[in-house]
Design a protein around this motif. Structure first.
Motif, mmCIF file in Angstrom:
data_model
loop_
_atom_site.group_PDB
_atom_site.id
_atom_site.type_symbol
_atom_site.label_atom_id
_atom_site.label_comp_id
_atom_site.label_asym_id
_atom_site.label_seq_id
_atom_site.Cartn_x
_atom_site.Cartn_y
_atom_site.Cartn_z
ATOM 1 N N GLY A 192 0.860 -1.183 0.120
ATOM 2 C CA GLY A 192 0.199 0.074 0.001
ATOM 3 C C GLY A 192 0.726 1.182 -0.084
ATOM 4 N N THR A 193 2.104 1.153 0.619
ATOM 5 C CA THR A 193 2.939 2.399 0.487
ATOM 6 C C THR A 193 4.252 1.918 0.435
ATOM 7 O OG1 THR A 193 3.593 2.308 3.134
ATOM 8 C CG2 THR A 193 1.512 3.345 2.333
ATOM 9 N N GLN A 194 5.172 2.931 0.155
ATOM 10 C CA GLN A 194 6.720 2.552 -0.350
ATOM 11 C C GLN A 194 7.358 2.213 1.000
ATOM 12 O OE1 GLN A 194 7.490 2.537 -3.588
ATOM 13 N NE2 GLN A 194 9.280 1.265 -2.858
ATOM 14 N N ASP A 195 6.900 2.960 1.952
ATOM 15 C CA ASP A 195 7.576 2.570 3.467
ATOM 16 C C ASP A 195 7.458 1.291 3.767
ATOM 17 O OD1 ASP A 195 8.500 5.006 3.810
ATOM 18 O OD2 ASP A 195 6.793 5.704 4.876
ATOM 19 N N GLU A 196 6.005 0.463 3.700
ATOM 20 C CA GLU A 196 5.977 -0.724 3.682
ATOM 21 C C GLU A 196 6.828 -1.797 3.022
ATOM 22 O OE1 GLU A 196 0.970 -0.395 4.736
ATOM 23 O OE2 GLU A 196 1.835 -1.354 2.845
ATOM 24 N N LEU A 203 11.695 -5.178 2.648
ATOM 25 C CA LEU A 203 13.187 -5.547 2.010
ATOM 26 C C LEU A 203 13.925 -5.639 3.207
ATOM 27 C CD1 LEU A 203 14.753 -6.115 -0.318
ATOM 28 C CD2 LEU A 203 15.323 -3.250 -0.311
ATOM 29 N N ALA A 204 14.293 -4.962 4.212
ATOM 30 C CA ALA A 204 15.054 -4.767 5.308
ATOM 31 C C ALA A 204 15.021 -6.114 6.057
ATOM 32 C CB ALA A 204 14.941 -3.505 6.042
ATOM 33 N N ALA A 205 13.950 -6.378 6.238
ATOM 34 C CA ALA A 205 13.618 -7.815 7.013
ATOM 35 C C ALA A 205 13.725 -9.123 6.220
ATOM 36 C CB ALA A 205 12.031 -7.776 7.622
ATOM 37 N N GLY A 206 14.009 -9.176 4.957
ATOM 38 C CA GLY A 206 14.490 -10.225 4.395
ATOM 39 C C GLY A 206 13.131 -10.889 3.693
ATOM 40 N N ARG A 207 12.085 -10.240 3.768
ATOM 41 C CA ARG A 207 10.759 -10.773 3.265
ATOM 42 C C ARG A 207 10.414 -10.749 1.713
ATOM 43 N NH1 ARG A 207 9.178 -9.317 8.597
ATOM 44 N NH2 ARG A 207 8.686 -7.377 7.763
ATOM 45 N N VAL A 208 11.470 -10.144 1.227
ATOM 46 C CA VAL A 208 11.087 -9.876 -0.345
ATOM 47 C C VAL A 208 12.579 -9.501 -0.676
ATOM 48 C CG1 VAL A 208 10.938 -7.370 -0.125
ATOM 49 C CG2 VAL A 208 9.936 -8.547 -2.065
ATOM 50 N N GLY A 262 14.877 7.499 0.464
ATOM 51 C CA GLY A 262 13.862 6.771 1.229
ATOM 52 C C GLY A 262 14.455 5.519 2.045
ATOM 53 N N PHE A 263 15.409 4.875 1.407
ATOM 54 C CA PHE A 263 15.956 3.704 1.844
ATOM 55 C C PHE A 263 17.421 3.555 1.780
ATOM 56 C CE2 PHE A 263 17.122 -0.792 1.336
ATOM 57 C CZ PHE A 263 16.427 -1.164 2.556
ATOM 58 N N LEU A 264 18.170 3.613 0.622
ATOM 59 C CA LEU A 264 19.682 3.418 0.384
ATOM 60 C C LEU A 264 20.546 4.488 1.187
ATOM 61 C CD1 LEU A 264 19.835 2.927 -3.329
ATOM 62 C CD2 LEU A 264 19.690 1.225 -1.638
ATOM 63 N N LYS A 320 19.854 5.527 4.100
ATOM 64 C CA LYS A 320 19.435 5.542 5.718
ATOM 65 C C LYS A 320 20.219 4.264 6.170
ATOM 66 C CE LYS A 320 14.834 7.477 5.517
ATOM 67 N NZ LYS A 320 13.494 7.373 5.956
ATOM 68 N N PRO A 321 20.487 4.363 7.291
ATOM 69 C CA PRO A 321 21.136 3.096 8.133
ATOM 70 C C PRO A 321 20.647 1.671 7.492
ATOM 71 C CG PRO A 321 20.784 4.790 9.655
ATOM 72 C CD PRO A 321 20.007 5.203 8.530
ATOM 73 N N GLU A 322 19.371 1.395 7.612
ATOM 74 C CA GLU A 322 18.846 0.001 6.987
ATOM 75 C C GLU A 322 19.229 -0.209 5.765
ATOM 76 O OE1 GLU A 322 15.264 2.991 7.616
ATOM 77 O OE2 GLU A 322 17.043 2.783 8.267
ATOM 78 N N GLY A 323 19.498 0.917 4.956
ATOM 79 C CA GLY A 323 19.798 0.473 3.518
ATOM 80 C C GLY A 323 21.312 0.456 2.897
ATOM 81 N N LYS A 324 22.138 0.365 3.910
ATOM 82 C CA LYS A 324 23.482 0.404 3.767
ATOM 83 C C LYS A 324 24.139 -0.845 3.091
ATOM 84 C CE LYS A 324 24.963 -1.296 8.334
ATOM 85 N NZ LYS A 324 25.332 -2.519 7.924
ATOM 86 N N ASP A 325 23.402 -2.022 3.158
ATOM 87 C CA ASP A 325 23.714 -3.191 2.619
ATOM 88 C C ASP A 325 23.148 -3.495 1.140
ATOM 89 O OD1 ASP A 325 25.693 -3.872 4.690
ATOM 90 O OD2 ASP A 325 24.034 -4.700 5.736
ATOM 91 N N TYR A 326 22.470 -2.464 0.761
ATOM 92 C CA TYR A 326 21.676 -2.621 -0.413
ATOM 93 C C TYR A 326 22.102 -1.786 -1.571
ATOM 94 C CZ TYR A 326 18.470 -5.329 2.384
ATOM 95 O OH TYR A 326 17.976 -6.106 3.144
ATOM 96 N N MET A 327 21.734 -2.051 -2.879
ATOM 97 C CA MET A 327 22.354 -1.129 -4.010
ATOM 98 C C MET A 327 21.256 -1.111 -5.007
ATOM 99 S SD MET A 327 25.064 -3.859 -5.582
ATOM 100 C CE MET A 327 24.424 -5.389 -6.600
ATOM 101 N N PHE A 328 21.669 -0.318 -6.148
ATOM 102 C CA PHE A 328 20.832 -0.338 -7.428
ATOM 103 C C PHE A 328 21.528 -1.195 -8.236
ATOM 104 C CE2 PHE A 328 20.212 4.475 -6.694
ATOM 105 C CZ PHE A 328 18.600 4.336 -6.637
ATOM 106 N N ILE A 329 20.579 -1.780 -9.204
ATOM 107 C CA ILE A 329 20.979 -2.929 -10.184
ATOM 108 C C ILE A 329 20.070 -2.749 -11.372
ATOM 109 C CG2 ILE A 329 19.576 -4.947 -9.387
ATOM 110 C CD1 ILE A 329 21.912 -6.431 -9.857
ATOM 111 N N GLY A 330 20.630 -3.006 -12.399
ATOM 112 C CA GLY A 330 20.060 -2.811 -13.598
ATOM 113 C C GLY A 330 20.050 -1.565 -14.209
ATOM 114 N N PRO A 331 19.440 -1.354 -15.594
ATOM 115 C CA PRO A 331 19.533 0.175 -16.034
ATOM 116 C C PRO A 331 18.442 0.927 -15.452
ATOM 117 C CG PRO A 331 18.232 -1.406 -17.343
ATOM 118 C CD PRO A 331 18.680 -2.378 -16.289
#
Length: 259
Positions: A162-166, A171-176, A189-191, A193-204
């Motif tokens: 329903g929202t991007q925050d959800e 994602l941070a919890a590993g459910r997706v 909104g994510f990358l 922030k502290p919870e986004g430090k282990d994530y990255m953009f991928i693809g074009p």
């Protein structure tokens, strides 16, 4: 008496011919989402803030009207406009052919590409084969949802929110495994922030007008063409007088308007 009858007759003629007398806009109620940082979000004190919010206020000032913000969940934002809950939508809504069947739009007020994000180390290079079997989160009823469904619906499991925050929380919890959304929204909104430090953009960068439209515009009811023109002139005004750049630089370090 004849003068009064003439005026009444003219009004009846206009109504019968489908030509409405122009409305004098003194107040414009604007539907906003409030759950899509950095474009719109709710501050700890309960006040709405973000790029979309500041743009809405600046456009109202340029038009010389009072602006009233109406928070609305994304799923019901177009129905709320058509039900006259508010007069316009400023909520990072892309101008697409599908939406143009229901509502009218101003010119664009910004344009940024969509992208996927994923946990670092889980995928080296983006491809249809690499994404196959992944679970991908997306905000429900968005251009990103449409693109994902049309292009990867048979290859991935789509989880809609329903929202991007959800989506960020899952994602941070590993459910997706991955998310697809606007690149700026994902970055701020994510990358970043502290919870986004282990994530990255991928693809074009994804910006095909077939799915992503021609930038984010202000949605209005089709009959309110005068209001759309007011917004168009106001967008030109705030871009010309420096107001737009001041707002842009508050949130971004690049040209968010696009070409």
């Amino acid at each position: 008496m004849k003068r009064i009858l003439a005026v009444v007759s003219m009004c009846m003629f206009l109504a019968a011919s489908g030509l409405a007398l122009a409305k004098e806009w003194k107040e414009v109620r604007i539907g906003v989402e409030g759950a899509y940082p950095p474009f719109s979000y709710v501050q700890p004190d309960g006040q709405l803030a973000g790029f979309d919010i500041d743009i809405a206020k600046a456009l109202g000032k340029a038009m010389g009207v009072k602006v009233t913000l109406v928070a609305q969940d994304w799923d019901g934002i177009i129905p709320g406009l058509l039900a006259k809950k508010y007069d316009a939508i400023i909520a990072s809504m892309s101008i697409t052919e599908e939406r143009l069947k229901k509502v009218g739009f101003s010119h664009k007020y910004y344009q940024t590409p969509a992208k996927f994000i994923i946990k670092k180390g889980t995928m080296e290079n983006f491809s249809r084969e690499a994404i196959k079997g992944k679970s991908v989160g997306v905000q429900r009823a968005t251009i990103h949802d449409k693109y994902l469904t049309d292009n990867y619906g048979k290859d991935v499991t789509i989880k809609r929110y329903g929202t991007q925050d959800e989506a960020y929380l899952d994602l941070a919890a590993g459910r997706v495994d991955m998310l697809l959304a606007d690149s700026v929204a994902l970055s701020d909104g994510f990358l970043k922030k502290p919870e986004g430090k282990d994530y990255m953009f991928i693809g074009p960068d994804l910006n095909d007008p077939k799915w992503f439209g021609n930038g984010a515009g202000i949605a209005i009811r089709k009959e309110d063409k005068d209001l759309a023109e007011m917004f168009n002139k106001a967008i030109d005004t705030i871009r010309a007088d420096g107001t737009y750049k001041t707002i842009q630089d508050k949130y971004f370090d690049f040209n968010v308007y696009g070409e």
